[in-house]
Write a protein that holds these residues in place. Structure first.
Motif, PDB file in Angstrom:
ATOM      1  N   PRO A  16       0.841  -1.163   0.104  1.00 11.63           N
ATOM      2  CA  PRO A  16       0.054  -0.100   0.140  1.00 11.63           C
ATOM      3  C   PRO A  16       1.001   1.298  -0.086  1.00 11.63           C
ATOM      4  N   THR A  17       0.331   2.347  -0.595  1.00 13.56           N
ATOM      5  CA  THR A  17       1.106   3.493  -0.569  1.00 13.56           C
ATOM      6  C   THR A  17       1.099   4.026   0.745  1.00 13.56           C
ATOM      7  N   GLY A  18       1.891   5.255   0.900  1.00 19.42           N
ATOM      8  CA  GLY A  18       1.895   5.835   2.072  1.00 19.42           C
ATOM      9  C   GLY A  18       0.577   6.660   2.678  1.00 19.42           C
ATOM     10  N   THR A  19      -0.188   6.950   1.638  1.00 15.38           N
ATOM     11  CA  THR A  19      -1.555   7.642   1.837  1.00 15.38           C
ATOM     12  C   THR A  19      -2.634   6.480   2.069  1.00 15.38           C
ATOM     13  N   ALA A  20      -2.769   5.155   1.717  1.00 22.11           N
ATOM     14  CA  ALA A  20      -3.649   4.303   1.882  1.00 22.11           C
ATOM     15  C   ALA A  20      -3.990   4.054   3.466  1.00 22.11           C
ATOM     16  N   GLN A  21      -5.406   4.033   3.374  1.00 23.62           N
ATOM     17  CA  GLN A  21      -6.037   3.924   4.935  1.00 23.62           C
ATOM     18  C   GLN A  21      -5.547   2.146   5.152  1.00 23.62           C
ATOM     19  N   VAL A  22      -4.523   1.852   5.761  1.00 22.01           N
ATOM     20  CA  VAL A  22      -4.502   0.715   6.212  1.00 22.01           C
ATOM     21  C   VAL A  22      -4.075   0.685   7.734  1.00 22.01           C
ATOM     22  N   ALA A  23      -4.284  -0.355   8.413  1.00 19.42           N
ATOM     23  CA  ALA A  23      -3.761  -0.377   9.753  1.00 19.42           C
ATOM     24  C   ALA A  23      -2.256  -0.903  10.017  1.00 19.42           C
ATOM     25  N   LEU A  24      -1.926  -1.786   9.120  1.00 19.82           N
ATOM     26  CA  LEU A  24      -0.714  -2.314   9.233  1.00 19.82           C
ATOM     27  C   LEU A  24       0.173  -2.191   7.676  1.00 19.82           C
ATOM     28  N   ARG A  25       1.422  -2.141   7.836  1.00 15.55           N
ATOM     29  CA  ARG A  25       2.198  -1.720   6.559  1.00 15.55           C
ATOM     30  C   ARG A  25       3.072  -3.335   6.551  1.00 15.55           C
ATOM     31  N   PRO A  26       2.862  -3.802   5.456  1.00 18.90           N
ATOM     32  CA  PRO A  26       3.670  -5.277   5.106  1.00 18.90           C
ATOM     33  C   PRO A  26       5.139  -4.897   5.289  1.00 18.90           C
ATOM     34  N   THR A 277     -14.007   3.051   3.325  1.00 15.34           N
ATOM     35  CA  THR A 277     -14.753   2.382   4.655  1.00 15.34           C
ATOM     36  C   THR A 277     -15.905   1.206   4.253  1.00 15.34           C
ATOM     37  N   ALA A 278     -16.882   2.050   3.620  1.00  9.26           N
ATOM     38  CA  ALA A 278     -18.344   1.142   3.169  1.00  9.26           C
ATOM     39  C   ALA A 278     -18.040   0.040   2.321  1.00  9.26           C
ATOM     40  N   LEU A 279     -17.016   0.077   1.265  1.00  6.07           N
ATOM     41  CA  LEU A 279     -16.628  -0.898   0.481  1.00  6.07           C
ATOM     42  C   LEU A 279     -15.844  -2.022   1.376  1.00  6.07           C
ATOM     43  N   LEU A 280     -15.059  -1.550   2.238  1.00 13.93           N
ATOM     44  CA  LEU A 280     -14.290  -2.395   3.258  1.00 13.93           C
ATOM     45  C   LEU A 280     -15.321  -3.213   4.092  1.00 13.93           C
ATOM     46  N   ASP A 281     -16.365  -2.563   4.612  1.00  9.53           N
ATOM     47  CA  ASP A 281     -17.359  -3.255   5.418  1.00  9.53           C
ATOM     48  C   ASP A 281     -17.965  -4.398   4.731  1.00  9.53           C
ATOM     49  N   ALA A 341      -5.543  -3.829   5.974  1.00  8.42           N
ATOM     50  CA  ALA A 341      -6.552  -2.881   6.366  1.00  8.42           C
ATOM     51  C   ALA A 341      -7.127  -2.721   7.612  1.00  8.42           C
ATOM     52  N   THR A 342      -7.355  -3.612   8.238  1.00 13.96           N
ATOM     53  CA  THR A 342      -7.948  -3.781   9.632  1.00 13.96           C
ATOM     54  C   THR A 342      -7.059  -4.049  10.824  1.00 13.96           C
ATOM     55  N   GLY A 343      -6.223  -4.874  10.821  1.00  7.15           N
ATOM     56  CA  GLY A 343      -5.431  -5.307  11.832  1.00  7.15           C
ATOM     57  C   GLY A 343      -6.093  -6.341  12.594  1.00  7.15           C
ATOM     58  N   ASP A 344      -7.226  -7.119  11.990  1.00 12.53           N
ATOM     59  CA  ASP A 344      -7.705  -7.945  12.605  1.00 12.53           C
ATOM     60  C   ASP A 344      -7.406  -9.534  12.516  1.00 12.53           C
ATOM     61  N   ALA A 345      -7.027 -10.281  13.637  1.00 13.16           N
ATOM     62  CA  ALA A 345      -6.265 -11.577  13.558  1.00 13.16           C
ATOM     63  C   ALA A 345      -6.942 -12.547  13.042  1.00 13.16           C
ATOM     64  N   ARG A 346      -8.322 -12.418  12.803  1.00  6.07           N
ATOM     65  CA  ARG A 346      -9.161 -13.517  12.169  1.00  6.07           C
ATOM     66  C   ARG A 346      -8.595 -13.634  10.844  1.00  6.07           C
ATOM     67  N   TYR A 347      -8.375 -12.679  10.045  1.00  9.64           N
ATOM     68  CA  TYR A 347      -7.610 -12.631   8.848  1.00  9.64           C
ATOM     69  C   TYR A 347      -6.494 -13.444   8.642  1.00  9.64           C
TER      70      TYR A 347
END
Length: 599
Positions: A16-26, A277-281, A341-347
């Motif tokens: 993801p780019t620096g402006t992407a709305q993500v919780a984690l950076r790979p 966020t709507a698409l991500l949800d 995107a979320t940092g959610d462990a279930r993924y």
């Protein structure tokens, strides 16, 4: 020609780019180095990558490109999407080069890239089979022509190549392809979609690498255009093509499994880069429903041989499971993007299940033979009634050879799916011995996972106190971190240089029952240990596997057998002996079952 070293911080498959709305950076493949279980699989895969070149030559894929380039003459050979297998293999070459630079890999990459470049039309169009077999008549049957699909895999290969080797030759081709598509398709141009998604993921990653906003916009368009029945104009049922319900409105996945998860992965990329966020949800809802109702215990995706499709909720037959290897790969790609995107462990939990079971069963221990289809039961006297039938055992190639190069690129780039960073520290999602470098923070991981649940992480360097997040899988009831109970999710520990954190995951043998609506396995249980699903294989039993039952009250034990199947932990339940599902059919395609009836 001398092999040059790849960049030390080579970015992975999704960056993801620096402006992407993500919780984690790979972390990139150059920032993670692994040993142990997965390194063994990668070494086997490394022998397969050069062999893949030979298979593509024998199958005619490379000759098609030579003909389109004017370097040879003749008729196109193979399926309409033959080019895509070349591009997946080129991507595998790039990731493998990042791991172990070699003159051989670099020479192959440059040779085939030159052929691809020569085959490209002046306006950027490139699809050798269409150019040769169909006289250059473009986009006449988008549901089946796979023209965007081939372009997508070319773009992914180009991005991997520049990230891993610094070579831009294929990236130049990819930008021209993407510009041609942007000039041709869109709201105010040709309003249409390809029958097989993947272009969406590819365009976003090209945007991330080359920075052209029109490529991200085209990816957004393709995501939004799907689900409005455009495929119906060609006389086809839109369900198979994920074109029945708009992505924003869908509550589950349906149709062709690989198409569906590739589309969702691309939509997740679009959502991250646009802060949607709507698409991500909506994608989170679809993912959860897929896991709950349409995913095998192995992480396999796709219940039906008919059209390689997801079935209805809880339609999960065992012996007729399709669970295509490519679908497991696409599932990992989607889950990884949702995790970022979320940092959610279930993924991360889903990635673990898919990698160790649904995906890994698709390749032999030698790394050179493959399953297209991954059933959870193989009956005695099964008849091999087609090229893809598991009754053949794993095969070196297929008439439709999407899976082998897909396996190659996934294993070669596996380091890109293991760890991330954020502003506060480092997150370890999958466990393997090795090193992790995240800026000024360096970690050493010691573990024999998946055979043993002890994971030690040493902080070799850190700029100051940092937060180390270690995933505690949902199955790991009773886990501890430094002796203290750890709940499923992420155990977060504040650490500094020189400190060691010790995670203990319980590895007791456990039984799993399916949802009662899964008729195919009612009255049965599956056996799991750690991240691995186990199977009963005929080689370990005198009684026909078809007739086995399991006594839930019988004693359970496990023993590591370094002499068996490349070294596995064997599970015993009463009179039953079980081996990891991923290792089945390495002693012949004998009867096997995952779900075992209870006594």
């Amino acid at each position: 020609m001398t092999a040059t070293s790849p960049p030390t911080s080579t970015r992975g498959p999704a960056a993801p780019t620096g402006t992407a709305q993500v919780a984690l950076r790979p972390l990139g493949v150059g920032e993670v180095r692994i040993g142990g279980f997965w390194a063994d699989r990668q070494r086997a895969n490394a022998t397969a990558v050069p062999l893949g070149r030979q298979r593509l030559e024998e199958a005619g894929n490379l000759e098609n490109l030579r003909i389109a380039a004017g370097r040879a003459s003749g008729e196109a050979i193979g399926p309409i999407f033959a080019d895509s297998d070349v591009y997946k293999w080129l991507e595998a070459v790039a990731w493998e080069y990042a791991r172990h630079p070699s003159d051989e890999l670099l020479a192959m990459q440059r040779e085939i890239t030159a052929i691809v470049a020569d085959a490209q039309e002046p306006d950027g169009y490139l699809d050798s089979v269409v150019q040769v077999r169909h006289g250059g008549r473009r986009y006449t049957d988008l549901p089946w022509s796979h023209e965007h699909y081939c372009a997508g895999h070319l773009i992914q290969a180009a991005v991997a190549q520049v990230r891993c080797t610094g070579d831009t030759a294929l990236l130049d081709v990819a930008v021209k392809v993407a510009d041609h598509l942007a000039d041709t398709f869109g709201e105010d141009r040709r309003h249409d979609v390809d029958g097989h998604p993947v272009i969406e993921m590819a365009l976003v990653e090209l945007y991330r690498e080359a920075g052209h906003a029109r490529h991200l916009e085209l990816a957004r368009y393709f995501v939004e255009a799907r689900g409005h029945g455009l495929i119906s104009a060609y006389g086809h049922d839109p369900t198979y093509f994920s074109d029945r319900v708009p992505v924003r409105e869908a509550t589950t996945v349906e149709g062709h499994a690989v198409r569906a998860v590739y589309l969702a992965a691309g939509a997740a990329d679009v959502a991250a880069e646009r802060g949607d966020t709507a698409l991500l949800d909506a994608l989170a809802t679809q993912f959860d429903h897929m896991l709950a109702t349409k995913t095998y215990v192995t992480g396999g995706l796709g219940a039906r041989w008919d059209r390689e499709a997801f079935g209805d909720p809880y339609e999960l037959p065992t012996d007729r499971a399709y669970a295509e290897t490519c679908a497991a790969i696409g599932g990992v790609q989607w889950a990884w993007r949702m995790l970022l995107a979320t940092g959610d462990a279930r993924y991360a939990d889903a990635i673990e299940r898919m990698l160790y079971n649904g995906f890994l069963a698709g390749v032999s221990l030698s790394g050179t033979e493959y399953f297209y289809v991954n059933p959870l039961q193989h009956r005695s006297e099964a008849h091999a009634d087609g090229d893809r039938s598991p009754a053949h055992g794993r095969r070196g190639w297929f008439d439709c050879a999407c899976c082998p190069p897909n396996v190659m690129r996934t294993l070669a780039g596996l380091e890109g799916y293991l760890a991330t960073r954020d502003g506060d520290g480092v997150q370890v999602h999958q466990y393997a011995p090795g090193t992790i470098s995240a800026g000024d923070t360096t970690l050493t991981v010691e573990t024999q996972y998946p055979w043993d649940g002890l994971v030690r992480v040493r902080v070799d360097a850190a700029p100051g106190p940092v937060t180390l997040s270690l995933r505690v899988p949902a199955w790991a009831e009773g886990a501890t971190v430094d002796g203290k109970p750890a709940e499923p999710g992420y155990a977060r520990v504040r650490v500094g240089a020189g400190e060691v954190v010790e995670l203990r995951l319980p590895m007791e043998v456990r039984t799993t029952t399916a949802h009662p609506r899964v008729d195919a396995v009612r009255g049965c249980v599956a056996i799991e240990r750690g991240p691995l699903v186990y199977a009963a294989e005929q080689a370990d039993h005198d009684t026909p596997v078809d007739d086995l039952h399991i006594d839930l009250a019988a004693p359970r034990s496990s023993e590591h057998r370094p002499d068996l199947l490349g070294g596995v932990t064997v599970v015993t339940v009463g009179e039953l002996t079980l081996v990891p599902y991923y290792a089945w059919a390495n002693r012949g395609a004998a009867p096997m079952r995952v779900w075992i009836p209870t006594t």
